[in-house]
Design an enzyme around this catalytic site. Structure first.
Site, PDB file in Angstrom:
ATOM      1  N   ARG A   1     -30.451  13.204 -12.338  1.00 41.64           N
ATOM      2  CA  ARG A   1     -30.268  12.673 -13.687  1.00 41.64           C
ATOM      3  C   ARG A   1     -31.809  12.060 -13.416  1.00 41.64           C
ATOM      4  O   ARG A   1     -33.230  12.012 -14.547  1.00 41.64           O
ATOM      5  CB  ARG A   1     -29.754  11.629 -13.658  1.00 41.64           C
ATOM      6  CG  ARG A   1     -28.588  11.139 -14.242  1.00 41.64           C
ATOM      7  CD  ARG A   1     -27.720   9.831 -13.915  1.00 41.64           C
ATOM      8  NE  ARG A   1     -26.643  10.175 -15.286  1.00 41.64           N
ATOM      9  CZ  ARG A   1     -25.728   9.309 -15.055  1.00 41.64           C
ATOM     10  NH1 ARG A   1     -25.671   8.545 -13.792  1.00 41.64           N
ATOM     11  NH2 ARG A   1     -23.922   9.946 -15.448  1.00 41.64           N
TER      12      ARG A   1
ATOM     13  N   LYS B   1      -8.895   7.598 -13.978  1.00 41.18           N
ATOM     14  CA  LYS B   1      -7.787   7.330 -15.043  1.00 41.18           C
ATOM     15  C   LYS B   1      -7.799   7.752 -15.952  1.00 41.18           C
ATOM     16  O   LYS B   1      -8.401   7.953 -17.110  1.00 41.18           O
ATOM     17  CB  LYS B   1      -8.966   5.526 -14.953  1.00 41.18           C
ATOM     18  CG  LYS B   1      -8.436   4.973 -12.968  1.00 41.18           C
ATOM     19  CD  LYS B   1      -9.245   3.484 -14.390  1.00 41.18           C
ATOM     20  CE  LYS B   1      -9.466   2.634 -12.879  1.00 41.18           C
ATOM     21  NZ  LYS B   1      -9.696   1.175 -12.970  1.00 41.18           N
TER      22      LYS B   1
ATOM     23  N   GLY C   1     -20.371  12.034 -14.828  1.00 39.46           N
ATOM     24  CA  GLY C   1     -21.547  11.776 -13.549  1.00 39.46           C
ATOM     25  C   GLY C   1     -21.349  12.456 -12.486  1.00 39.46           C
ATOM     26  O   GLY C   1     -21.785  12.948 -12.245  1.00 39.46           O
TER      27      GLY C   1
ATOM     28  N   GLY D   1     -19.349   7.989 -19.787  1.00 40.73           N
ATOM     29  CA  GLY D   1     -18.979   7.132 -20.375  1.00 40.73           C
ATOM     30  C   GLY D   1     -19.827   7.582 -21.855  1.00 40.73           C
ATOM     31  O   GLY D   1     -19.749   7.233 -22.630  1.00 40.73           O
TER      32      GLY D   1
HETATM   33  P1  ADP Z   1     -16.639  11.549 -14.216  1.00 39.66           P
HETATM   34  O1  ADP Z   1     -17.466  10.723 -13.641  1.00 39.66           O
HETATM   35  O2  ADP Z   1     -17.239  12.987 -14.243  1.00 39.66           O
HETATM   36  O3  ADP Z   1     -16.679  11.011 -15.619  1.00 39.66           O
HETATM   37  P2  ADP Z   1     -14.341  10.595 -12.931  1.00 39.66           P
HETATM   38  O4  ADP Z   1     -15.194   8.934 -12.560  1.00 39.66           O
HETATM   39  O5  ADP Z   1     -13.736  10.069 -14.251  1.00 39.66           O
HETATM   40  O6  ADP Z   1     -15.801  11.691 -13.509  1.00 39.66           O
HETATM   41  O7  ADP Z   1     -13.753  10.851 -12.351  1.00 39.66           O
HETATM   42  C1  ADP Z   1     -14.346  11.332 -10.741  1.00 39.66           C
HETATM   43  C2  ADP Z   1     -13.473  11.201  -9.434  1.00 39.66           C
HETATM   44  O8  ADP Z   1     -12.071  11.147  -9.519  1.00 39.66           O
HETATM   45  C3  ADP Z   1     -14.095  11.675  -8.697  1.00 39.66           C
HETATM   46  O9  ADP Z   1     -14.798  10.699  -7.504  1.00 39.66           O
HETATM   47  C4  ADP Z   1     -12.594  12.074  -8.160  1.00 39.66           C
HETATM   48  O10 ADP Z   1     -12.562  12.270  -6.557  1.00 39.66           O
HETATM   49  C5  ADP Z   1     -11.073  11.816  -8.531  1.00 39.66           C
HETATM   50  N1  ADP Z   1     -10.309  12.098  -8.523  1.00 39.66           N
HETATM   51  C6  ADP Z   1      -9.956  13.280  -8.901  1.00 39.66           C
HETATM   52  N2  ADP Z   1      -8.804  13.995  -8.339  1.00 39.66           N
HETATM   53  C7  ADP Z   1      -8.059  12.695  -7.887  1.00 39.66           C
HETATM   54  C8  ADP Z   1      -7.354  12.795  -7.299  1.00 39.66           C
HETATM   55  N3  ADP Z   1      -6.245  13.387  -7.669  1.00 39.66           N
HETATM   56  N4  ADP Z   1      -6.397  11.155  -6.507  1.00 39.66           N
HETATM   57  C9  ADP Z   1      -7.219  10.200  -6.266  1.00 39.66           C
HETATM   58  N5  ADP Z   1      -8.963  10.509  -7.277  1.00 39.66           N
HETATM   59  C10 ADP Z   1      -9.109  11.739  -8.064  1.00 39.66           C
HETATM   60 MG    MG Z   2     -17.883   8.669 -12.454  1.00 38.52          MG
END
Ligand code: ADP
Ligand code: MG
Length: 397
Positions: free
Chosen positions: A35, A200, A353, A377
């Site tokens: 970033r 989530k 991110g 987001g």
């Molecule tokens: P982004 O920032 O790209 O939008 P998120 O914040 O939604 O992504 O999710 C990222 C996190 O999800 C990572 O820290 C990763 O460890 C976690 N994650 C991915 N798969 C799993 C899983 N099966 N169980 C628990 N956590 C998970």
């Molecule tokens: Mg994230």
């Protein structure tokens, strides 16, 4: 949207730039400077044109008060290295130190303010409170440029209110991000495939609902896939599960089927008893996750399936890691999917991110993607079709 060119002469003028410098830190060290690097072009262009630049940004989620763990000071040093120029740092946000440093700024020099979220009014829901802080920020400068794409979905003082107090424009990064996301929302080339993961379902529910109306295929991995697997009647052991979302996932599966959208879930899963670097991991079918184990990555058969459903796409948007990529035993799913997305012959966009950090951490060349969004987001809310306050204020007339 107004751009910097719409601001007129900027040489000798003081420009407040809202940048997104929200980088991950571990023990005070920057673990991914993506970033900061993405913020450099706008800052360099303003400095080269002789502007006096004041940068404000947030880092992490301090509780509206100074907290040394969230200081931007390490970011000032890295920004200086990347710009190849000295970066002055003000240890407050529009307080006495900022005011003094701002009034002494020379043409073509840059001042970074301390974490804007050290001020409780930055994120206040109360317009007057935010306004009072925005007044202080605005008094430091004559012009405002928003280059913090990752924050444009926030109605925060440094994003929204200050833009109404100074002649304002979008920086290069915001303009570039918006241009790419517009291509995804208006008439994307097909097949259009979206790959979602991350932790989530509840975070991404709105975007899933919206995408079911526009995509050809939706591939779901990461922690969120388990709530979908549960909705299909499978037990998910100790995997991440949002019990209160199971019914919603059932409805999403039905609505995808009704609209002819192919919704693809994992067929196998990497499981382990614990989240650790030396965890004993094994692969099980997605419908046979042992009760005492957690699903922490998509399995190799799923990587193959996802790769095959991605390969012929002309447009792909990928958000959210496929597993706990931060730990070696659970990184292969994300690596495989990232590779598949990068390999398509078409527009490939990464948002989020953690997803962007995963690309870099797994050593995949950033140039292999059409675009890596700096906003998690913000890019999701854009795809949901929401109006983003930080963009609305930059629109002309
Ligand atoms: P982004 O920032 O790209 O939008 P998120 O914040 O939604 O992504 O999710 C990222 C996190 O999800 C990572 O820290 C990763 O460890 C976690 N994650 C991915 N798969 C799993 C899983 N099966 N169980 C628990 N956590 C998970
Ligand atoms: Mg994230």
């Amino acid at each position: 949207m107004r751009t910097v060119d719409d601001l007129g002469e900027i040489a000798g003028r003081t420009v407040l730039v809202r940048s997104d410098l929200n980088v991950p830190l571990a023990d005070g060290r920057i673990t991914d400077d993506g970033r900061i690097r993405a913020s450099v072009p706008t800052l360099r262009a303003l400095l080269d044109r002789g502007a006096r630049v004041i940068v404000c940004a947030h880092l992490g989620r301090p509780k509206g008060a100074p907290d040394p763990r969230f200081s931007l000071r390490p970011v000032a040093d890295r920004l200086g290295e990347l710009l190849g120029r000295p970066v002055q740092f003000a240890p407050d946000v529009a307080g006495p130190a900022s005011v003094a440093a701002a009034s002494a700024l020379a043409d073509g020099s840059l001042l970074l303010l301390e974490n804007v979220r050290f001020e409780a009014n930055e994120t206040s829901k109360d317009d007057a409170e935010r306004g009072a802080f925005a007044d202080r920020l605005a008094s430091l400068a004559q012009l405002y440029v928003d280059d913090a794409f990752g924050a444009v979905h926030r109605k925060h003082a440094s994003v929204y209110d200050v833009a109404q107090r100074l002649p304002s424009a979008a920086g290069e990064l915001v303009a570039a991000e918006v241009a790419v996301l517009r291509r995804l929302t208006s008439d994307p080339q097909r097949p259009y495939v979206v790959v979602l993961g991350g932790s989530k379902v509840s975070d991404k529910l709105a975007v899933i609902e919206n995408l079911i109306g526009t995509v050809d295929r939706l591939l779901i991995g990461g922690g969120m896939c388990f709530t979908f697997l549960k909705a299909q009647g499978h037990d998910v052991g100790g995997s991440l599960l949002e019990q209160d979302m199971v019914q919603t996932c059932r409805e999403l599966l039905e609505s995808a089927a009704a609209r002819g959208v192919e919704l693809v879930l994992p067929v196998d899963v990497v499981v382990a008893a614990e989240l650790s670097e030396d965890a004993e991991a094994s692969v099980v079918p997605a419908d046979a996750i042992p009760a005492d184990l957690k699903g922490l990555d998509i399995g190799p058969a799923t990587v193959g399936l996802f790769r095959q459903r991605i390969a012929d796409a002309r447009t792909v948007f990928w958000n959210g890691p496929m597993g706990v990529f931060e730990l070696t035993p659970f990184a292969e799913g994300t690596r495989g999917v990232a590779r598949a997305v990068a390999d398509i012959d078409g527009t490939s966009v990464v948002g989020g991110g953690d997803s962007a950090a995963a690309v870099r951490a797994l050593g995949i060349a950033e140039d292999d993607f059409s675009h890596i969004s700096t906003g998690g987001g913000a890019s999701l809310e854009f795809l949901e079709g929401k109006t983003l306050p930080g963009l609305t204020v930059l629109e002309s007339g």
